[in-house]
Structures are given as C-alpha cells and as structure tokens.
Design a protein around this motif. Sequence first.
Motif, PDB file in Angstrom:
ATOM      1  N   UNK A 343       0.808  -1.227   0.008  1.00 20.11           N
ATOM      2  CA  UNK A 343       0.093  -0.012   0.019  1.00 20.11           C
ATOM      3  C   UNK A 343       0.843   1.354   0.033  1.00 20.11           C
ATOM      4  N   UNK A 344       2.062   1.136   0.672  1.00 18.54           N
ATOM      5  CA  UNK A 344       2.738   2.341   0.745  1.00 18.54           C
ATOM      6  C   UNK A 344       3.310   2.796  -0.523  1.00 18.54           C
ATOM      7  N   UNK A 345       3.781   1.623  -1.241  1.00 10.35           N
ATOM      8  CA  UNK A 345       4.553   1.718  -2.620  1.00 10.35           C
ATOM      9  C   UNK A 345       3.468   2.164  -3.440  1.00 10.35           C
ATOM     10  N   UNK A 346       2.145   1.872  -3.630  1.00  5.79           N
ATOM     11  CA  UNK A 346       1.154   2.267  -4.549  1.00  5.79           C
ATOM     12  C   UNK A 346       0.735   3.515  -4.202  1.00  5.79           C
ATOM     13  N   UNK A 349       3.193   5.549  -6.502  1.00  5.16           N
ATOM     14  CA  UNK A 349       3.361   5.611  -7.648  1.00  5.16           C
ATOM     15  C   UNK A 349       2.914   6.740  -8.691  1.00  5.16           C
ATOM     16  N   UNK A 350       1.938   7.336  -8.363  1.00  4.29           N
ATOM     17  CA  UNK A 350       1.630   8.642  -9.151  1.00  4.29           C
ATOM     18  C   UNK A 350       3.048   9.550  -9.262  1.00  4.29           C
ATOM     19  N   UNK A 351       3.617   9.684  -7.955  1.00  6.24           N
ATOM     20  CA  UNK A 351       4.820  10.618  -7.898  1.00  6.24           C
ATOM     21  C   UNK A 351       5.819   9.958  -8.985  1.00  6.24           C
ATOM     22  N   UNK A 352       6.135   8.458  -8.916  1.00  5.96           N
ATOM     23  CA  UNK A 352       6.992   8.113  -9.721  1.00  5.96           C
ATOM     24  C   UNK A 352       6.777   8.313 -11.207  1.00  5.96           C
ATOM     25  N   UNK A 385       9.745  13.019  -2.501  1.00  8.53           N
ATOM     26  CA  UNK A 385       9.521  11.946  -1.741  1.00  8.53           C
ATOM     27  C   UNK A 385       9.592  12.384  -0.213  1.00  8.53           C
ATOM     28  N   UNK A 386       9.718  13.525   0.043  1.00 13.28           N
ATOM     29  CA  UNK A 386       9.751  13.861   1.371  1.00 13.28           C
ATOM     30  C   UNK A 386       8.264  14.126   1.852  1.00 13.28           C
ATOM     31  N   UNK A 387       7.960  13.562   3.109  1.00 13.74           N
ATOM     32  CA  UNK A 387       6.543  13.510   3.622  1.00 13.74           C
ATOM     33  C   UNK A 387       5.500  13.409   2.540  1.00 13.74           C
ATOM     34  N   UNK A 388       5.703  12.353   1.719  1.00  8.83           N
ATOM     35  CA  UNK A 388       4.664  11.894   0.802  1.00  8.83           C
ATOM     36  C   UNK A 388       3.328  11.525   1.249  1.00  8.83           C
ATOM     37  N   UNK A 389       3.207  10.403   1.935  1.00 11.42           N
ATOM     38  CA  UNK A 389       2.008   9.954   2.412  1.00 11.42           C
ATOM     39  C   UNK A 389       2.468   9.118   3.551  1.00 11.42           C
ATOM     40  N   UNK A 390       1.502   8.789   4.581  1.00 17.60           N
ATOM     41  CA  UNK A 390       2.159   7.859   5.929  1.00 17.60           C
ATOM     42  C   UNK A 390       1.846   6.699   5.108  1.00 17.60           C
TER      43      UNK A 390
END
Length: 395
Positions: A343-346, A349-352, A385-390
């Motif tokens: 879930x953290x990776x998904x 995904x939009x940022x990547x 990638x800093x403080x993207x989502x918990x």
Amino acid sequence: MGIYISVPFCRTKCSYCNFASDVFSRVVFERYVDRVCTDVASASQIAQEMGGQIEHEVDSIYLGGGTPTVLDPAQLRRIFEAVRAQFSVQPDAEVTVECAPGTLAPEVLEGLLRCGVSRVSLGVQSFVDAEAAAVGRLHKRSTVLDDISRLRASGITNINIDLIAGLPHQTAETWQQSLDETLATRAAHVSVYMLEVDEDSRLGREVIAGGTRYHAHFVPDEEATADFYVAACEQLEAAGIAQYEISNFARPGSESRHNLKYWTRQPYFGFGVDAHSMLLSAAPEAEAVRFSTADALEKYVAGSPRQKTAVSPPNALEECFFLGLRLNRGVDLREVAASFGQAALENLRPTIAELVADELMEERGEIIRLTPRGRLLSNEVFERFLAPVSLSGKS
C-alpha cells in the motif's frame, strides 16, 4: 558498522567551505583528541542513551574534516588506538583519512601506515594553481602529484581525488585541464562536486549578495557548472571510472565502502564536532535513531548534549528514496514493498510516474533510478519523496 571521526582543524579556511571546520591554535588539538577518545570509550553508553543498538564489528573507519593530517602522528595514533580498543575492527577494514595536499609530511605518512590506513582522500578541488589559490587552497599541482607518488610508494594505492566544478575563474578549458590531470594520475576513485552557493560559506554569501570579495564575480553560472559536471561524468566513464553515486566515481571494486553505508542506510557511529550517527533503534516503534553532536568546537569539547531524532517507518520510507536514488543502481521497488508494504508503494506510484514523464527518473521493471538530467536536478526529485504519505495512506 562504520565509524566516522570528525577532525575540524584546517591550515586555512577555504572560501567555499560550509563545513564545521576552521583554523585553530594547535594547543586546542590535544583537548579535542582527549574528548574524542573519551566519547569512543563511552560508545556503548552513548548508544544506550540515544536509544540505539550498537554493533562492535567494524569494517570501515573514516577520518574526515577539516584536515585530519594537521594532527600530530601521536594524536592520530591515540584516536585509532581508542577505536580499536572499543571496537573489533575487521582485518580487511577500509580505513580512510582525508588529507589536504601538502600535509603529508614523511612522519605523518609513516603514522598513517602505522594506524592501518588503507585509503586516502585528497582534497585537490582543482589542478589549476590559480583556481586553487583563489579559494584559499595552499597547494599547487606539483604538490598533489608528489603526494600521490609518495602514497603509492608507501603502499597506499586506494586514492580518491576531490574536484569541484564551478570554482571562481574556472572555464571549460581549465576544467578540462583538471580532468586530464585527474585521469593521468590513474586514481582509483574520483569525487566531483558542483559548487554549493549558500549562506553557509563566505563565497556563497558573496555570490548571493552579488559582491566581488573572494573572487565571487568570477564564479561560473549554473549552466556552465552543470556542463562541467556532465563533461566529468562522460570522461570518467569512458576511462573506466564508473559513476556509482551522484558525486562519486570509481574503478571496479574501489567504491567507498564507508560512504555507501550512508546511502544504503547501514549503521554508522560518528565522533567529534558535528558528527552524525545512525543506529538501529532499540525501541520497537522506530526503525532507527539518528543523532548528532554540537557543531561548534567549544560546545563539543564542553560535552554539549547530542541531538536525537527517531526514524519512524514513514521517515524510513522517505530515506529509502532520497538516499537510495543517489546511487546509480537506483531503488528496487520490490524491496520497498517488502519492507513497507504494498500500500505504501502504491501511494507513491503517481509521484514516480510524474518523475518518469518529466524525464528525471527512468523505470526498468521494478528498478527506478535518476536519469542524467535527474542527477543535475536531484534535490527537486528528492523533495517529491519527502513527507509523501504515511504508511496508512493518509497525508
């Protein structure tokens, strides 16, 4: 684990330098070495107070600065003896000392050998004498070549050369001279940094102010500095000195073992002024703990408290990207999912996808890494990638 020891003493303060180092009277040296040795002897207690797990097996030691070789050989020996008394240093450990060219007197070189030093990093910055002098360096091209010759004769062949792109008076032609000289030395490792223009150095402040002190009006513009960096990347690669990190290039097998710990988030323990550490956390709610010493000499010697930051799982996820992407091999998204959850990776995904679309990153299967353009604009990538989502998916 890796050991880092800061030696903040210099013969002269270079105008571009934004490190916690300066020129001090030699009478301060002994007090400082006393303090460092005391801290090394107290490493287990310090780790416990900071909430970290200490390892006693050590495979890298790095003396940075400043200029560690301004210390007397006896003082250097005391530091190494303190480390070896507290930690189990592996026989094949990488032991690096930073040196300013011209500080390797015969007795200092002999002292380094007695201390088991296997790698030397030379702060050359430029092989063009006028450029080196303009920023306060005391050496000449001939000094560097003599140091390298004597190091090799002594048996120390793992040598790094530091270069800075963007120094005052630097042109495409003079930068090429420095690259040609670097390649001619057959150095095992080369570090290429682009000049940092910020408020933390005298030269940076003067450039920002639009002034002329410290030759600030002769600093190349950002585009020229970027061109110098790209030229270095291309020519070092062609010569078999492959880029493995944004600023670092090495012949096969000569990558810096110690510095790789920083980018791959392996534990290291720092001693001395403004020294940083990262240890695995002893507390289950944090993955690791980072802590640092005072960045002023008198505060450090007086025993000023360390600053501590617990690395939570969300913080660790951020670090995984902004540290791992510094490396040319990039970040394996399968490892990210295994460590932090799918879930953290998904959530990332939009940022990547956006960074890939902007040609700042490339994606090959489950490996993402910076493009050449991305390396020039790496800070912009890392900020994404800093403080993207918990880890719960909430911002």
